[in-house]
Design a protein around this motif. Sequence first.
Motif, PDB file in Angstrom:
ATOM      1  N   PRO A 193      -0.884 -15.556   2.621  1.00  0.00           N
ATOM      2  CA  PRO A 193      -1.354 -16.425   1.540  1.00  0.00           C
ATOM      3  C   PRO A 193      -2.685 -16.016   0.925  1.00  0.00           C
ATOM      4  O   PRO A 193      -2.866 -16.116  -0.289  1.00  0.00           O
ATOM      5  N   ARG A 194      -3.637 -15.546   1.734  1.00  0.00           N
ATOM      6  CA  ARG A 194      -4.940 -15.156   1.173  1.00  0.00           C
ATOM      7  C   ARG A 194      -4.817 -13.939   0.256  1.00  0.00           C
ATOM      8  O   ARG A 194      -5.428 -13.895  -0.811  1.00  0.00           O
ATOM      9  N   LEU A 195      -4.019 -12.964   0.668  1.00  0.00           N
ATOM     10  CA  LEU A 195      -3.818 -11.797  -0.177  1.00  0.00           C
ATOM     11  C   LEU A 195      -3.008 -12.167  -1.417  1.00  0.00           C
ATOM     12  O   LEU A 195      -3.282 -11.673  -2.518  1.00  0.00           O
ATOM     13  N   ALA A 196      -2.038 -13.062  -1.253  1.00  0.00           N
ATOM     14  CA  ALA A 196      -1.239 -13.512  -2.398  1.00  0.00           C
ATOM     15  C   ALA A 196      -2.139 -14.199  -3.432  1.00  0.00           C
ATOM     16  O   ALA A 196      -1.987 -14.002  -4.643  1.00  0.00           O
ATOM     17  N   LEU A 197      -3.108 -14.991  -2.947  1.00  0.00           N
ATOM     18  CA  LEU A 197      -4.038 -15.660  -3.858  1.00  0.00           C
ATOM     19  C   LEU A 197      -4.930 -14.626  -4.546  1.00  0.00           C
ATOM     20  O   LEU A 197      -5.203 -14.740  -5.751  1.00  0.00           O
ATOM     21  N   ALA A 198      -5.353 -13.597  -3.798  1.00  0.00           N
ATOM     22  CA  ALA A 198      -6.176 -12.536  -4.392  1.00  0.00           C
ATOM     23  C   ALA A 198      -5.413 -11.788  -5.479  1.00  0.00           C
ATOM     24  O   ALA A 198      -5.978 -11.415  -6.516  1.00  0.00           O
ATOM     25  N   ILE A 199      -4.119 -11.588  -5.259  1.00  0.00           N
ATOM     26  CA  ILE A 199      -3.282 -10.914  -6.251  1.00  0.00           C
ATOM     27  C   ILE A 199      -3.255 -11.723  -7.543  1.00  0.00           C
ATOM     28  O   ILE A 199      -3.439 -11.191  -8.647  1.00  0.00           O
ATOM     29  N   LEU A 200      -3.060 -13.045  -7.416  1.00  0.00           N
ATOM     30  CA  LEU A 200      -2.991 -13.898  -8.605  1.00  0.00           C
ATOM     31  C   LEU A 200      -4.364 -14.162  -9.210  1.00  0.00           C
ATOM     32  O   LEU A 200      -4.470 -14.564 -10.365  1.00  0.00           O
ATOM     33  N   GLY A 215       7.731  -5.246 -12.413  1.00  0.00           N
ATOM     34  CA  GLY A 215       8.948  -4.865 -13.135  1.00  0.00           C
ATOM     35  C   GLY A 215       8.950  -3.430 -13.619  1.00  0.00           C
ATOM     36  O   GLY A 215      10.000  -2.795 -13.713  1.00  0.00           O
ATOM     37  N   THR A 216       7.772  -2.888 -13.931  1.00  0.00           N
ATOM     38  CA  THR A 216       7.683  -1.520 -14.445  1.00  0.00           C
ATOM     39  C   THR A 216       7.227  -0.518 -13.388  1.00  0.00           C
ATOM     40  O   THR A 216       7.096   0.662 -13.672  1.00  0.00           O
ATOM     41  N   GLY A 217       6.952  -1.016 -12.180  1.00  0.00           N
ATOM     42  CA  GLY A 217       6.527  -0.119 -11.098  1.00  0.00           C
ATOM     43  C   GLY A 217       5.109   0.391 -11.272  1.00  0.00           C
ATOM     44  O   GLY A 217       4.786   1.505 -10.857  1.00  0.00           O
ATOM     45  N   ASP A 218       4.245  -0.428 -11.865  1.00  0.00           N
ATOM     46  CA  ASP A 218       2.858  -0.025 -12.119  1.00  0.00           C
ATOM     47  C   ASP A 218       2.008  -0.209 -10.851  1.00  0.00           C
ATOM     48  O   ASP A 218       1.323  -1.217 -10.675  1.00  0.00           O
ATOM     49  N   VAL A 219       2.058   0.780  -9.972  1.00  0.00           N
ATOM     50  CA  VAL A 219       1.343   0.726  -8.701  1.00  0.00           C
ATOM     51  C   VAL A 219      -0.167   0.683  -8.931  1.00  0.00           C
ATOM     52  O   VAL A 219      -0.906   0.006  -8.210  1.00  0.00           O
ATOM     53  N   LYS A 220      -0.637   1.396  -9.960  1.00  0.00           N
ATOM     54  CA  LYS A 220      -2.071   1.450 -10.251  1.00  0.00           C
ATOM     55  C   LYS A 220      -2.635   0.059 -10.536  1.00  0.00           C
ATOM     56  O   LYS A 220      -3.727  -0.295 -10.073  1.00  0.00           O
ATOM     57  N   ALA A 221      -1.899  -0.737 -11.290  1.00  0.00           N
ATOM     58  CA  ALA A 221      -2.359  -2.099 -11.598  1.00  0.00           C
ATOM     59  C   ALA A 221      -2.430  -2.939 -10.330  1.00  0.00           C
ATOM     60  O   ALA A 221      -3.370  -3.721 -10.141  1.00  0.00           O
ATOM     61  N   LEU A 222      -1.457  -2.793  -9.452  1.00  0.00           N
ATOM     62  CA  LEU A 222      -1.418  -3.577  -8.218  1.00  0.00           C
ATOM     63  C   LEU A 222      -2.552  -3.200  -7.265  1.00  0.00           C
ATOM     64  O   LEU A 222      -3.081  -4.049  -6.560  1.00  0.00           O
ATOM     65  N   VAL A 234      -6.112  -4.881  -6.961  1.00  0.00           N
ATOM     66  CA  VAL A 234      -6.341  -6.068  -6.133  1.00  0.00           C
ATOM     67  C   VAL A 234      -7.031  -5.656  -4.837  1.00  0.00           C
ATOM     68  O   VAL A 234      -6.543  -4.771  -4.121  1.00  0.00           O
ATOM     69  N   PRO A 235      -8.181  -6.278  -4.494  1.00  0.00           N
ATOM     70  CA  PRO A 235      -8.840  -5.974  -3.218  1.00  0.00           C
ATOM     71  C   PRO A 235      -7.888  -6.257  -2.057  1.00  0.00           C
ATOM     72  O   PRO A 235      -7.303  -7.341  -1.982  1.00  0.00           O
ATOM     73  N   GLY A 236      -7.699  -5.278  -1.192  1.00  0.00           N
ATOM     74  CA  GLY A 236      -6.817  -5.471  -0.046  1.00  0.00           C
ATOM     75  C   GLY A 236      -5.417  -4.921  -0.243  1.00  0.00           C
ATOM     76  O   GLY A 236      -4.618  -4.898   0.694  1.00  0.00           O
ATOM     77  N   VAL A 237      -5.086  -4.497  -1.460  1.00  0.00           N
ATOM     78  CA  VAL A 237      -3.761  -3.920  -1.721  1.00  0.00           C
ATOM     79  C   VAL A 237      -3.914  -2.410  -1.902  1.00  0.00           C
ATOM     80  O   VAL A 237      -4.479  -1.945  -2.890  1.00  0.00           O
ATOM     81  N   GLY A 238      -3.435  -1.673  -0.903  1.00  0.00           N
ATOM     82  CA  GLY A 238      -3.469  -0.214  -0.982  1.00  0.00           C
ATOM     83  C   GLY A 238      -2.212   0.315  -1.646  1.00  0.00           C
ATOM     84  O   GLY A 238      -1.302  -0.454  -2.001  1.00  0.00           O
ATOM     85  N   LYS A 239      -2.152   1.629  -1.792  1.00  0.00           N
ATOM     86  CA  LYS A 239      -1.010   2.248  -2.473  1.00  0.00           C
ATOM     87  C   LYS A 239       0.302   1.943  -1.760  1.00  0.00           C
ATOM     88  O   LYS A 239       1.311   1.643  -2.389  1.00  0.00           O
ATOM     89  N   ARG A 240       0.280   2.007  -0.430  1.00  0.00           N
ATOM     90  CA  ARG A 240       1.512   1.773   0.334  1.00  0.00           C
ATOM     91  C   ARG A 240       2.025   0.344   0.146  1.00  0.00           C
ATOM     92  O   ARG A 240       3.216   0.119  -0.057  1.00  0.00           O
ATOM     93  N   THR A 241       1.104  -0.625   0.218  1.00  0.00           N
ATOM     94  CA  THR A 241       1.500  -2.030   0.022  1.00  0.00           C
ATOM     95  C   THR A 241       2.011  -2.248  -1.399  1.00  0.00           C
ATOM     96  O   THR A 241       3.012  -2.944  -1.615  1.00  0.00           O
ATOM     97  N   ALA A 242       1.340  -1.643  -2.368  1.00  0.00           N
ATOM     98  CA  ALA A 242       1.751  -1.785  -3.768  1.00  0.00           C
ATOM     99  C   ALA A 242       3.148  -1.222  -3.987  1.00  0.00           C
ATOM    100  O   ALA A 242       3.993  -1.836  -4.660  1.00  0.00           O
TER     101      ALA A 242
END
Length: 197
Positions: free
Chosen positions: A82-89, A102-109, A112-120
């Motif tokens: 939930p904390r990471l989900a809130l950070a994403i939003l 939808g477009t696979g934009d890993v760079k945009a994801l 988000v602090p805490g979201v690395g390339k693998r998670t994205a």
Amino acid sequence: MIASIRGVVAEIGLDRCVVETGGVGVLVHATPAALAGLRRGAEGMLHTELVVREDSLTLYGFDSVEARRLFLTVQTVSGVGPRLALAILATLEPNELVRALGTGDVKALTRVPGVGKRTAERMVLELRDKVGPIAGETADAAAATTAPAATEVAEALQGLGFSAAEAEKTAASVLASDPGLDAAEALRLALKSLGKR
């Protein structure tokens, strides 16, 4: 489940607020977009999701049903709580998040602090079919939906207790330096600027 809360806003912080309802002050962790729509001392309403853990009950608040739905959707990915989900939003507006997935934009994801390339990449793989791309949206339309008005940011700052003159000046300054900022980022930068004074 507590699907929404309405009451007088007693406090507003950087990532949370207290809403008094039925004689009880309820702490709600919320996104900047949700907090921007609240005013201290006035009645406010948030769409909410109650997360129950063995040692805690935590209420998360959003300005729309869509944001709450995305909060739940991203948590279906392993490693996203939930904390990471809130950070994403807090970093990506709902339409930006849907577009990125939808477009696979890993760079945009990964912004988000805490979201690395693998998670994205895992989020894109697991959620692309659940959210789908935003069909028929042009780049200009996307920019128009994410570029916040200076007045919106100024109102959010006033809701956090800053004077109208200070809020308007800071909001205008932040947006002048980068007109393409989304509301959450513009509010974050404005708060950072005000904190240095």
